[in-house]
Design a protein around this motif. Structure first.
Motif: not given
Ligand SMILES: Cc1cc2nc3c(=O)[nH]c(=O)nc-3n(C[C@H](O)[C@H](O)[C@H](O)COP(=O)(O)OP(=O)(O)OC[C@H]3O[C@@H](n4cnc5c(N)ncnc54)[C@H](O)[C@@H]3O)c2cc1C
Length: 344
Positions: A120-124, A16-18, A146-149
């Motif tokens: 929650e989301r994973p980060y390295t 769900r968080a990729r 969600e989480v990155s913002r």
């Molecule tokens: C093992 C692992 C390690 C990781 N390490 C890192 C790291 O070190 N640094 C890093 O930056 N990231 C890393 N990631 C990625 C991180 O976990 C998050 O997935 C990433 O930050 C996005 O999360 P988010 O909650 O901000 O986005 P999400 O809410 O999950 O959205 C993900 C994507 O979907 C898009 N999106 C969201 N909502 C909508 C919508 N309504 N319409 C269209 N598109 C949409 C977003 O723009 C984005 O492109 C890692 C992932 C894994 C699996």
């Protein structure tokens, strides 16, 4: 190898968080359609009702960090890096560091929880965790993420909850002769962690090539990430080489970065073939391998981490819930088999 429970946990959340992705996936398109139809409040409610085995984990500020609970950490630094990214450092109290250091063998990550919406989301952690409990991350902000913002909005001194360490892949010093790492965007972070650990010792006898791509020169990893990698390449010319790629140069005139040539174009079949078959960038090995040699006795491994579309094009799409799925893409067309490929 992977601890099954952690592995399942990581995959459960990551499906769900990729988010190394820079493009919207069909899953996201479906999610968007649903949002439009049902309305945002209903969608938010539905999101919270989805089963999630981890975000309900308790918080403890007395037990050593562990994947079974969250630990409050302080954001000690937050600085803008390359385009739309930040370098964040969070610190946990050093007394909460577990004594088993092998928990921090590469490649591992931690989950960071957005307290506002309990996601929650994973980060390295780039350099793992130091003895003072500091972990440094390179984090890209996704406009709709969600989480990155949320993370980008946090101020120094605020508290962030983390859960981990979670092993995402296990390194073995003598298992491979040749490793090709292929990353896109922030997908370089696990490779940074791996390379820094591997080259902090000298027991690895093989060779590693990192092929990294970003869309534009301005989106290449910031100096905090790239400089130490370039330093590794300089100090280990016979074991590590790094090649940088951009989709386009945009407005940028400079075709190099810190003396390293930047190549234009995607990492495709030619680039990967050359990386495997040409030893020309490993000075001590010049002449040992012919360009056409298939080097079939070498134990070769490809690790890929980046936007889903990139992973799919190079190694075939993930399977259900981000399982590995069958090998496909460029690597399959070059004749490589599943046991030689791992999609992070
Ligand atoms: C093992 C692992 C390690 C990781 N390490 C890192 C790291 O070190 N640094 C890093 O930056 N990231 C890393 N990631 C990625 C991180 O976990 C998050 O997935 C990433 O930050 C996005 O999360 P988010 O909650 O901000 O986005 P999400 O809410 O999950 O959205 C993900 C994507 O979907 C898009 N999106 C969201 N909502 C909508 C919508 N309504 N319409 C269209 N598109 C949409 C977003 O723009 C984005 O492109 C890692 C992932 C894994 C699996």
């Amino acid at each position: 190898m992977l601890k099954p429970s952690l592995h399942v946990l990581a995959r459960h959340v990551s499906h769900r968080a990729r988010g190394f992705a820079t493009t919207n996936t069909s899953r996201m398109q479906k999610a968007t359609t649903t949002l439009l139809i049902v309305g945002s409040s209903a969608a938010v409610a539905a999101y919270f009702l989805l089963p999630d085995i981890s975000r309900g984990a308790p918080t403890s500020d007395t037990k050593p960090i562990n994947p079974s609970h969250f630990t409050p950490a302080e954001l000690v630094s937050s600085t803008f890096a390359s385009n739309g990214t930040k370098i964040l450092t969070v610190a946990i109290p050093p007394e909460l560091l577990p004594t088993e250091r092998d928990l921090f063998a590469p490649i591992w990550s931690v989950f960071i929880k957005d307290d506002d919406i309990q996601v929650e989301r994973p980060y390295t952690p780039l350099d793992g965790v130091d003895k003072d409990g500091n972990m440094k991350f390179w984090i890209k902000r996704y406009n709709h993420g969600e989480v990155s913002r949320w993370l980008h909005s946090k101020k120094v001194g605020e508290t962030i909850e983390i859960r981990g360490p979670v092993r995402t892949w296990s390194w073995k010093d003598d298992a491979w002769d040749e490793i090709i790492l292929i990353s896109g965007g922030t997908g370089v972070t696990p490779f940074y962690q791996l390379l820094r650990t591997v080259f902090s010792g000298n027991s690895f006898k093989g060779r590693i090539t990192l092929l990294h791509s970003s869309r534009l020169p301005s989106e290449l990893p910031p100096p905090d990430v790239l400089d130490p990698l370039l330093e590794l390449a300089r100090h280990n010319p016979d074991k590590f080489r790094l090649k940088l790629f951009v989709d386009s140069f945009g407005e940028t005139k400079d075709r190099s970065f810190a003396g390293v040539e930047i190549h234009q174009g995607r990492i495709g079949k030619d680039v990967i073939w050359r990386a495997v078959h040409s030893a020309s960038n490993f000075p001590s090995l010049r002449g040992l391998f012919s360009r056409d040699s298939d080097n079939s006795d070498r134990k070769i491994l490809f690790l890929i981490c980046g936007p889903e579309q990139m992973v799919g094009a190079i190694a075939g799409p993930y399977g259900r819930n981000y399982s590995q799925g069958p090998i496909g893409g460029v690597l399959q067309s070059l004749g490589y088999k599943s046991h030689q490929v791992w999609k992070l």
